[in-house]
Design an enzyme around this catalytic site. Structure first.
Site, PDB file in Angstrom:
ATOM      1  N   GLY A  11       0.782  -1.236   0.000  1.00 57.95           N
ATOM      2  CA  GLY A  11       0.000   0.000   0.000  1.00 57.95           C
ATOM      3  C   GLY A  11       0.807   1.276   0.000  1.00 57.95           C
ATOM      4  O   GLY A  11       0.304   2.335   0.384  1.00 57.95           O
ATOM      5  N   MET A  90      -3.682  -6.832  -7.283  1.00 57.00           N
ATOM      6  CA  MET A  90      -3.162  -7.887  -8.151  1.00 57.00           C
ATOM      7  C   MET A  90      -4.277  -8.807  -8.650  1.00 57.00           C
ATOM      8  O   MET A  90      -4.211 -10.028  -8.484  1.00 57.00           O
ATOM      9  CB  MET A  90      -2.064  -8.665  -7.421  1.00 57.00           C
ATOM     10  CG  MET A  90      -0.901  -7.782  -6.987  1.00 57.00           C
ATOM     11  SD  MET A  90      -0.366  -6.589  -8.226  1.00 57.00           S
ATOM     12  CE  MET A  90       1.195  -7.297  -8.696  1.00 57.00           C
ATOM     13  N   ILE A  93      -9.392  -7.037 -13.675  1.00 60.38           N
ATOM     14  CA  ILE A  93     -10.780  -6.646 -13.411  1.00 60.38           C
ATOM     15  C   ILE A  93     -11.643  -6.948 -14.647  1.00 60.38           C
ATOM     16  O   ILE A  93     -11.171  -6.952 -15.773  1.00 60.38           O
ATOM     17  CB  ILE A  93     -10.900  -5.195 -12.897  1.00 60.38           C
ATOM     18  CG1 ILE A  93     -10.593  -4.200 -13.982  1.00 60.38           C
ATOM     19  CG2 ILE A  93      -9.988  -4.962 -11.695  1.00 60.38           C
ATOM     20  CD1 ILE A  93     -10.909  -2.787 -13.534  1.00 60.38           C
ATOM     21  N   HIS A 109       1.707   0.998 -12.998  1.00 60.56           N
ATOM     22  CA  HIS A 109       2.432  -0.218 -13.359  1.00 60.56           C
ATOM     23  C   HIS A 109       3.927   0.100 -13.362  1.00 60.56           C
ATOM     24  O   HIS A 109       4.343   1.136 -13.882  1.00 60.56           O
ATOM     25  CB  HIS A 109       1.973  -0.698 -14.744  1.00 60.56           C
ATOM     26  CG  HIS A 109       2.622  -1.994 -15.137  1.00 60.56           C
ATOM     27  ND1 HIS A 109       2.257  -3.201 -14.583  1.00 60.56           N
ATOM     28  CD2 HIS A 109       3.632  -2.260 -15.993  1.00 60.56           C
ATOM     29  CE1 HIS A 109       3.012  -4.156 -15.085  1.00 60.56           C
ATOM     30  NE2 HIS A 109       3.851  -3.618 -15.955  1.00 60.56           N
ATOM     31  N   ASP A 141      -8.558  -0.163 -19.255  1.00 60.64           N
ATOM     32  CA  ASP A 141      -9.584  -0.650 -20.180  1.00 60.64           C
ATOM     33  C   ASP A 141      -9.695  -2.169 -20.050  1.00 60.64           C
ATOM     34  O   ASP A 141      -9.181  -2.746 -19.089  1.00 60.64           O
ATOM     35  CB  ASP A 141      -9.317  -0.171 -21.622  1.00 60.64           C
ATOM     36  CG  ASP A 141      -8.045  -0.752 -22.203  1.00 60.64           C
ATOM     37  OD1 ASP A 141      -7.474  -1.681 -21.603  1.00 60.64           O
ATOM     38  OD2 ASP A 141      -7.625  -0.283 -23.282  1.00 60.64           O
TER      39      ASP A 141
END
Ligand code: GAR
Length: 200
Positions: A11, A90, A93, A109, A141
């Site tokens: 985090g 990780m 989606i 990234h 996307d």
């Protein structure tokens, strides 16, 4: 602007965004929820300590990726989230999630995309022998690590770098790039035309 953070681990990028909000670098923004797929994520524990709304969702409790993502979207929308920041989340989606928050999900990234997408980007860069590496903040996307690029920051690769030393050098830049991208969005300063994101 209400921000939803999704994370799986340490985090540190979440902390960098939060620090930029707290010190006034990013104005008119707040963190509305921090969601993790890992119960023991250090980032989730830090969010709790800060008194932020936290949610832990175990993918094993759901029947497939979309069912899981529907629950995430439900929490995000209940928290009134405008911008979703993937910060070391990780998981891939689903198209459903992307559609619900089209152009309002961003990711960081640890490579200069489109080089080295996927896992272990820093190791991929070292193994390839590139002379420069870096990080990319981009819109999300349907494809992995492929959306329009908002910002990139570059670092040199040294002859004696290990995965650890290169990752640490890149991470310093991540902590500059991610808050900067969030600030530009909060200030309404990004104009996206297809793959091209202009900073106004
Ligand atoms: C960061 O290096 C981030 O770029 C990377 O995971 C790390 C999370 O660190 N993300 C990816 O590799 C996504 N494909 P953090 O939990 O300390 O922010």
């Amino acid at each position: 602007m209400r921000i939803g953070i999704l994370l799986s681990g340490r985090g540190s990028n979440f902390k960098a965004i939060k620090a930029a909000i707290d010190n006034g670098e990013i104005k008119n923004a707040e963190i509305a929820a921090v969601i993790s797929n890992k119960s023991d994520a250090a980032g989730l524990a830090y969010a709790k300590e800060c008194g932020l709304k936290t949610v832990y969702l175990n993918h094993k409790d759901f029947d497939g990726r979309e069912a899981y993502d529907r629950e995430i979207v439900k929490h995000l929308s209940e928290s009134g989230v405008d911008l979703v920041c993937l910060a070391g989340f990780m998981r891939i989606i689903s198209p459903y999630f992307v559609e619900q928050y089209r152009n309002r999900i961003i990711n960081i990234h640890p490579s200069l995309l489109p080089a080295f997408p996927g896992l272990d980007a820093q190791k991929q860069a070292l193994d390839y022998g590139v002379k420069f590496a870096g990080c990319t903040v981009h819109f999300v996307d349907e494809k992995m690590d492929s959306g329009a690029i908002i910002l990139q920051k570059c670092v040199p690769v040294k002859d004696d770098d290990t995965e650890e030393t290169l990752s640490a050098r890149i991470l310093e830049e991540e902590h500059r790039a991610y808050p900067e991208a969030v600030r530009l969005i909060a200030e309404g300063r990004l104009k996206t035309e297809g793959r091209h994101v202009k900073i106004l």
